[in-house]
Design an enzyme around this catalytic site. Structure first.
Site, PDB file in Angstrom:
ATOM      1  N   SER A   1       0.805  -1.221   0.000  1.00 48.72           N
ATOM      2  CA  SER A   1       0.000   0.000   0.000  1.00 48.72           C
ATOM      3  C   SER A   1       0.841   1.275   0.000  1.00 48.72           C
ATOM      4  O   SER A   1       0.376   2.316  -0.460  1.00 48.72           O
ATOM      5  CB  SER A   1      -0.940   0.017   1.210  1.00 48.72           C
TER       6      SER A   1
ATOM      7  N   GLY B   1      -2.063  -4.406   0.849  1.00 44.21           N
ATOM      8  CA  GLY B   1      -2.213  -5.672   1.550  1.00 44.21           C
ATOM      9  C   GLY B   1      -1.282  -6.768   1.096  1.00 44.21           C
ATOM     10  O   GLY B   1      -1.340  -7.883   1.611  1.00 44.21           O
TER      11      GLY B   1
ATOM     12  N   ASN C   1       3.614  -6.566   5.779  1.00 43.10           N
ATOM     13  CA  ASN C   1       2.425  -7.362   6.082  1.00 43.10           C
ATOM     14  C   ASN C   1       2.783  -8.741   6.626  1.00 43.10           C
ATOM     15  O   ASN C   1       2.011  -9.338   7.370  1.00 43.10           O
ATOM     16  CB  ASN C   1       1.550  -7.485   4.836  1.00 43.10           C
TER      17      ASN C   1
ATOM     18  N   ASP D   1      -5.862   7.862   9.553  1.00 38.89           N
ATOM     19  CA  ASP D   1      -5.687   6.552  10.181  1.00 38.89           C
ATOM     20  C   ASP D   1      -4.399   6.488  10.991  1.00 38.89           C
ATOM     21  O   ASP D   1      -4.173   5.539  11.737  1.00 38.89           O
ATOM     22  CB  ASP D   1      -5.740   5.428   9.141  1.00 38.89           C
TER      23      ASP D   1
ATOM     24  N   HIS E   1      -0.920   5.630   7.088  1.00 40.25           N
ATOM     25  CA  HIS E   1      -0.490   5.872   5.713  1.00 40.25           C
ATOM     26  C   HIS E   1      -0.087   7.328   5.515  1.00 40.25           C
ATOM     27  O   HIS E   1      -0.818   8.236   5.919  1.00 40.25           O
ATOM     28  CB  HIS E   1      -1.602   5.497   4.734  1.00 40.25           C
TER      29      HIS E   1
END
Length: 227
Positions: free
Chosen positions: A53, A90, A118, A201, A204
């Site tokens: 991402s 992801g 991840n 969030d 990011h």
């Protein structure tokens, strides 16, 4: 320090949970984008950004993500390179290994590998993460022995234990040294933990944050493309 640790913890959680829902759709869009950009880049050398991402520019317009920023910088210098964004939100190292074959259905001159975060969230065995990254590097070199490879380093929070955290961080410089590839020590340097440089969030990077990511990548990429 606490702010940075909290950032990393949230970062690892969001990479999969926040981005995974749209992975199939993004995979299709990513493949189409790579094919289109490859066709446009036939006369230029190709820099392929292969990641998750962060590379994809989650939450931003395409032109705000660091691969597009690097393209504008390259164009301003009159360098004949086309930056292809093959980021997928992801993505894990296993997923990257499985899709590398179709991504490399084009000639690639510089390959920027940004995967692994991840894996850390899922607690995937470090030996598997290392193996997958090695196999990606091997595949890229088998397709083009002259390719320049840039490996982006990543860090994870200590919730998996100090040994896991430390060994995870060491995977990237160790692979870079073993394979004699270029290394970005930490892609999120000067961005991680700074709320002004991250989206709501808290994980990011914002458009401004991506400009710093672009500089972190450019520091390593510049001498390669200016040779």
């Amino acid at each position: 320090m606490r702010s940075f640790t909290l950032f990393l913890t949230l970062f690892m959680m969001i990479l999969i949970s926040g981005c995974g829902d749209n992975k199939k759709k993004e995979a299709s869009e990513s493949e189409e984008s790579v094919q289109q950009e490859s066709a446009q880049a036939q006369e230029d050398k190709v820099i392929l950004m292969f990641g998750d991402s962060l590379t994809a520019g989650y939450g931003l317009e395409e032109q705000e993500a660091f691969p597009a920023i690097l393209q504008r910088k390259i164009d301003s210098l009159g360098l004949a390179y086309k930056v292809v964004n093959a980021g997928l939100s992801g993505e894990t190292t296993s997923g990257g290994r499985n899709r590398i074959d179709w991504v490399l259905k084009q000639n690639v001159d510089v390959f920027v590998l940004e995967l692994g975060a991840n894996d850390g969230l899922r607690g995937i065995p470090l030996s598997e993460t290392r193996k997958n990254l090695q196999e990606i590097i091997d595949f890229v070199r088998a397709e083009n022995p002259d390719v320049e490879i840039v490996l982006a380093g990543m860090q994870i929070p200590p919730n998996m234990g100090q040994n896991y955290t430390s060994e995870f961080k060491n995977i990237f410089p160790e692979l870079a040294e073993k394979n004699k590839v270029h290394l970005i020590p930490f892609l999120l340097e000067d961005v991680a933990g700074n709320p002004d440089l991250n989206q709501q969030d808290g994980i990011h990077p914002t458009a401004e944050g991506h400009r710093i990511l672009a500089e972190n990548v450019w520091e390593v990429l510049k001498p390669i493309v200016q040779e």
